[in-house]
Scaffold this motif. Structure first.
Motif, PDB file in Angstrom:
ATOM      1  N   TRP A 310       0.930  -1.142   0.495  1.00 33.44           N
ATOM      2  CA  TRP A 310      -0.234   0.457   0.443  1.00 33.44           C
ATOM      3  C   TRP A 310       0.799   1.978  -0.018  1.00 33.44           C
ATOM      4  O   TRP A 310       0.761   2.164  -0.597  1.00 33.44           O
ATOM      5  N   THR A 311       2.234   1.401   0.339  1.00 35.06           N
ATOM      6  CA  THR A 311       2.868   2.300   0.180  1.00 35.06           C
ATOM      7  C   THR A 311       3.497   3.007  -0.619  1.00 35.06           C
ATOM      8  O   THR A 311       3.294   4.025  -1.453  1.00 35.06           O
ATOM      9  N   PHE A 312       3.826   1.703  -1.589  1.00 33.62           N
ATOM     10  CA  PHE A 312       4.093   1.651  -3.169  1.00 33.62           C
ATOM     11  C   PHE A 312       2.949   2.911  -4.338  1.00 33.62           C
ATOM     12  O   PHE A 312       3.366   3.579  -4.608  1.00 33.62           O
ATOM     13  N   LEU A 313       1.578   1.581  -3.668  1.00 35.39           N
ATOM     14  CA  LEU A 313       1.046   2.590  -4.110  1.00 35.39           C
ATOM     15  C   LEU A 313       0.275   4.118  -4.245  1.00 35.39           C
ATOM     16  O   LEU A 313       0.022   4.776  -4.753  1.00 35.39           O
ATOM     17  N   ALA A 314       0.801   4.489  -2.738  1.00 28.94           N
ATOM     18  CA  ALA A 314       0.701   5.747  -1.965  1.00 28.94           C
ATOM     19  C   ALA A 314       1.862   6.495  -3.000  1.00 28.94           C
ATOM     20  O   ALA A 314       1.276   7.924  -2.991  1.00 28.94           O
ATOM     21  N   MET A 315       3.035   6.120  -2.807  1.00 25.92           N
ATOM     22  CA  MET A 315       4.032   7.040  -3.311  1.00 25.92           C
ATOM     23  C   MET A 315       3.762   7.597  -4.771  1.00 25.92           C
ATOM     24  O   MET A 315       4.399   8.380  -5.100  1.00 25.92           O
ATOM     25  N   GLY A 321       2.000  13.723  -7.597  1.00 28.30           N
ATOM     26  CA  GLY A 321       1.178  15.072  -7.536  1.00 28.30           C
ATOM     27  C   GLY A 321       2.793  16.491  -7.455  1.00 28.30           C
ATOM     28  O   GLY A 321       2.243  17.399  -7.833  1.00 28.30           O
ATOM     29  N   VAL A 322       3.403  15.655  -7.325  1.00 27.32           N
ATOM     30  CA  VAL A 322       4.714  16.712  -7.074  1.00 27.32           C
ATOM     31  C   VAL A 322       4.898  17.307  -8.864  1.00 27.32           C
ATOM     32  O   VAL A 322       5.875  18.422  -8.846  1.00 27.32           O
ATOM     33  N   ILE A 323       4.915  15.544  -9.880  1.00 24.04           N
ATOM     34  CA  ILE A 323       4.923  16.257 -11.164  1.00 24.04           C
ATOM     35  C   ILE A 323       4.138  17.426 -11.421  1.00 24.04           C
ATOM     36  O   ILE A 323       4.566  18.644 -12.533  1.00 24.04           O
ATOM     37  N   SER A 324       2.654  17.328 -11.309  1.00 31.00           N
ATOM     38  CA  SER A 324       1.359  18.257 -11.442  1.00 31.00           C
ATOM     39  C   SER A 324       2.351  19.755 -11.241  1.00 31.00           C
ATOM     40  O   SER A 324       1.609  20.646 -12.050  1.00 31.00           O
ATOM     41  N   PHE A 325       2.854  19.811  -9.810  1.00 31.91           N
ATOM     42  CA  PHE A 325       3.159  21.119  -9.427  1.00 31.91           C
ATOM     43  C   PHE A 325       4.236  21.898  -9.695  1.00 31.91           C
ATOM     44  O   PHE A 325       4.108  22.646  -9.677  1.00 31.91           O
ATOM     45  N   LEU A 326       4.645  21.205 -11.283  1.00 31.51           N
ATOM     46  CA  LEU A 326       5.744  21.564 -10.687  1.00 31.51           C
ATOM     47  C   LEU A 326       5.972  23.150 -12.095  1.00 31.51           C
ATOM     48  O   LEU A 326       4.960  22.438 -12.714  1.00 31.51           O
ATOM     49  N   PRO A 327       6.877  23.865 -12.179  1.00 33.58           N
ATOM     50  CA  PRO A 327       6.751  24.459 -13.447  1.00 33.58           C
ATOM     51  C   PRO A 327       6.946  23.923 -14.943  1.00 33.58           C
ATOM     52  O   PRO A 327       8.090  23.342 -14.270  1.00 33.58           O
ATOM     53  N   THR A 328       6.396  24.705 -15.122  1.00 37.29           N
ATOM     54  CA  THR A 328       6.845  24.104 -16.823  1.00 37.29           C
ATOM     55  C   THR A 328       8.371  24.393 -17.258  1.00 37.29           C
ATOM     56  O   THR A 328       8.878  23.708 -18.128  1.00 37.29           O
ATOM     57  N   ILE A 329       9.052  26.086 -17.104  1.00 39.71           N
ATOM     58  CA  ILE A 329      10.438  25.624 -16.836  1.00 39.71           C
ATOM     59  C   ILE A 329      10.802  26.742 -15.546  1.00 39.71           C
ATOM     60  O   ILE A 329       9.816  26.937 -14.970  1.00 39.71           O
ATOM     61  N   PRO A 330      11.863  26.480 -15.337  1.00 43.04           N
ATOM     62  CA  PRO A 330      11.757  27.806 -13.574  1.00 43.04           C
ATOM     63  C   PRO A 330      12.128  28.546 -13.325  1.00 43.04           C
ATOM     64  O   PRO A 330      11.481  29.117 -12.487  1.00 43.04           O
ATOM     65  N   ASP A 334       3.770  29.417 -13.605  1.00 47.42           N
ATOM     66  CA  ASP A 334       3.138  28.010 -13.532  1.00 47.42           C
ATOM     67  C   ASP A 334       3.170  27.339 -12.600  1.00 47.42           C
ATOM     68  O   ASP A 334       1.676  26.436 -12.513  1.00 47.42           O
ATOM     69  N   GLY A 335       4.052  27.473 -11.618  1.00 47.66           N
ATOM     70  CA  GLY A 335       4.682  26.181 -10.874  1.00 47.66           C
ATOM     71  C   GLY A 335       3.986  26.248  -9.332  1.00 47.66           C
ATOM     72  O   GLY A 335       2.971  27.999  -9.245  1.00 47.66           O
ATOM     73  N   ASN A 336       3.827  24.990  -8.583  1.00 47.17           N
ATOM     74  CA  ASN A 336       3.266  25.651  -7.770  1.00 47.17           C
ATOM     75  C   ASN A 336       4.299  25.582  -6.162  1.00 47.17           C
ATOM     76  O   ASN A 336       4.221  23.903  -6.058  1.00 47.17           O
ATOM     77  N   PHE A 337       4.693  25.970  -5.300  1.00 52.78           N
ATOM     78  CA  PHE A 337       6.431  25.501  -4.775  1.00 52.78           C
ATOM     79  C   PHE A 337       5.443  25.057  -3.695  1.00 52.78           C
ATOM     80  O   PHE A 337       5.667  23.779  -3.398  1.00 52.78           O
ATOM     81  N   TRP A 338       3.932  25.108  -3.161  1.00 53.74           N
ATOM     82  CA  TRP A 338       4.048  24.951  -2.051  1.00 53.74           C
ATOM     83  C   TRP A 338       3.123  23.382  -2.002  1.00 53.74           C
ATOM     84  O   TRP A 338       3.211  22.324  -1.302  1.00 53.74           O
ATOM     85  N   GLY A 339       2.160  23.322  -3.338  1.00 53.36           N
ATOM     86  CA  GLY A 339       1.866  21.970  -3.706  1.00 53.36           C
ATOM     87  C   GLY A 339       2.657  20.978  -4.124  1.00 53.36           C
ATOM     88  O   GLY A 339       2.515  20.018  -3.245  1.00 53.36           O
TER      89      GLY A 339
END
Length: 453
Positions: A310-315, A321-330, A334-339
């Protein structure tokens, strides 16, 4: 030297075994914490090097952050077999003392503006001594505890030892701003904005603690006579299928923890350059270490295989989620640091849970496998063989998993160099977790698993 050691005997354990094991555990923990601190110190040092005149490229700095992981993982392979050969007390003291070399070396090298990149590469490789210590430390503590409390003891040793990463990432940014050692510590490095830093303290700060801990290990810990065995006796684990299966699963948990810890500060700096990353970098390893120390009982109660699955599924969800909140370029808005940060905290927490659960699985697996593979052994010999193989597998899997400290920062750097973003590396990690979940389900967590645990 303990010549009579029977932790599975309830009377022996309550009368004297528990007291001795507890003392060894609580001396082992600070030694391991310091090992992690020195091992991962480059994750902070590289972020400050441009400010003091060492203007290496992003790729070169990712190499400096990654190389301690490469050398530490390689040394773990050898350290895995040292405790049964030399004894836990002697090896803990000597391996802790060896960390003085990179700690002092860093302190002098950063003060010399003529220090070459090659010197820093060598010091980064030497920090791998700290990575090697984990394998021997875990193998040593595994010998002291009975099966019913082994998972929690290993979780405490590893989890509080892992705190060394967070302690380092919190302490080093503080001590490099003040002259902790006065004139003895050397002159500060001048910054272009008129400020000053004492980067040498990133190395020197550990020296007194290393000396005290090495002495405490030498005089306060014990060697166990029954734990002694040659390399050839331990090498039987290379023929055990589940040794290699657990190497994959532990790479997914601990390999992720240590790799993310090594690359987290530099990843944040490259993706969110407007954020003072050193204010937050220590929180990730802190969450991962505490979750490991606090959740060992969960696997003892519900089964390590089930918890790991279950830990691997949650990871997988957390990485998405990490990927979703990254900026398209640094530089994009459009990135969200807190997310991004919240998802990474979840990821660190889950690696800690998985670290504890995978190590709880190994003794359980070998208790089932040794009687099947070696049916001619009597009960006492079966127990001894199971304990010996479990300790060796715990140490060896930690060695293989530690390569995560090299590959994760390096994959970040490669992905950024090729595409301008770390997304490619993160998608690769997500796919790997999916593979780990399938492997765990097939071998250990489904109802008809061949080795349920």
């Amino acid at each position: 030297m303990l010549t009579d050691w029977r932790p599975e005997d309830p009377n022996f354990w309550e009368s004297q075994g528990k007291r001795i094991a507890t003392r060894n555990l609580w001396i082992s923990i600070p030694n391991l914490l310091l090992a992690f601190s020195v091992w991962m110190v480059w994750s902070v040092v590289v972020a400050k090097m441009p400010a003091i005149g060492f203007d290496f490229t992003v790729g070169q700095r990712f190499w400096l952050a990654a190389l301690p992981g490469l050398s530490g993982a390689t040394l773990r392979i050898f350290y895995s077999f040292m405790v049964p050969i030399f004894g836990g007390r002697r090896w803990t003291a000597l391996s802790t003392a060896s960390l003085l070399l990179p700690a002092i070396g860093i302190g002098f090298a950063v003060q010399n503006p003529d220090s070459s990149y090659m010197i820093f590469l060598i010091l980064a490789l030497m920090c791998g001594f700290g990575g090697g210590n984990f394998a021997s430390s875990m193998a040593n503590i595994a010998f002291f505890y009975p099966k019913k409390t082994k998972g929690n003891a290993l979780a405490l040793n590893a989890g509080l030892g892992n705190l060394g990463v967070s302690v380092m990432q919190f302490l080093v940014p503080l001590v490099i701003t003040i002259g902790v050692f006065g004139a003895i510590g050397g002159e500060p490095q001048q910054l272009s904005d008129g400020g000053q830093l004492f980067i040498q303290n990133a190395g020197f700060i550990w020296v007194p603690f290393l000396l005290v801990s090495a002495v405490a290990a030498w005089f306060g810990m014990n060697d166990i006579a029954d734990a002694q065995s040659s390399f050839s006796e331990q090498s039987i684990i290379f023929s055990r299928k589940h040794n290699w299966v657990m190497c994959i699963l532990y790479t997914g948990t601990f390999g992720s923890f240590i790799g993310y810890a090594a690359g987290f500060p530099l990843l944040m700096r490259t993706q969110f350059p407007e954020v003072d990353v050193l204010r937050y970098a220590f929180l990730g390893p802190l969450v991962g270490a505490l979750s490991r120390a606090a959740t060992g009982w969960v696997s003892d109660k519900f089964g390590g295989g089930r918890v790991t699955f279950w830990t691997f599924l949650a990871m997988i969800v957390a990485v998405f989620g990490v990927i979703s909140f990254l900026p398209t370029i640094p530089e994009a808005a459009d990135g969200n640091f807190w997310g991004f940060f919240a998802c990474f905290m979840a990821l660190f927490f889950l690696t800690g849970v998985g670290n504890a659960s995978t190590f709880q699985m190994i003794p359980s697996i070998m208790r089932q496998e040794v009687p099947r593979l070696m049916p001619n052994l009597d009960e006492a010999a079966t127990l001894k063989q199971s304990e010996r193989e479990s300790a060796a597998i715990i140490a060896f899997t930690s060695a293989i998993a530690a390569y995560g400290a090299f590959f994760i920062p390096k994959l970040y750097g490669t992905s950024i160099a090729m595409t301008g973003a770390p997304n490619g590396a993160l998608w690769a990690f997500l796919c790997f977790y999916a593979v780990c979940a399938v492997i765990c389900w097939i071998f250990y967590s489904r109802k008809s698993a061949p080795v349920p645990c």
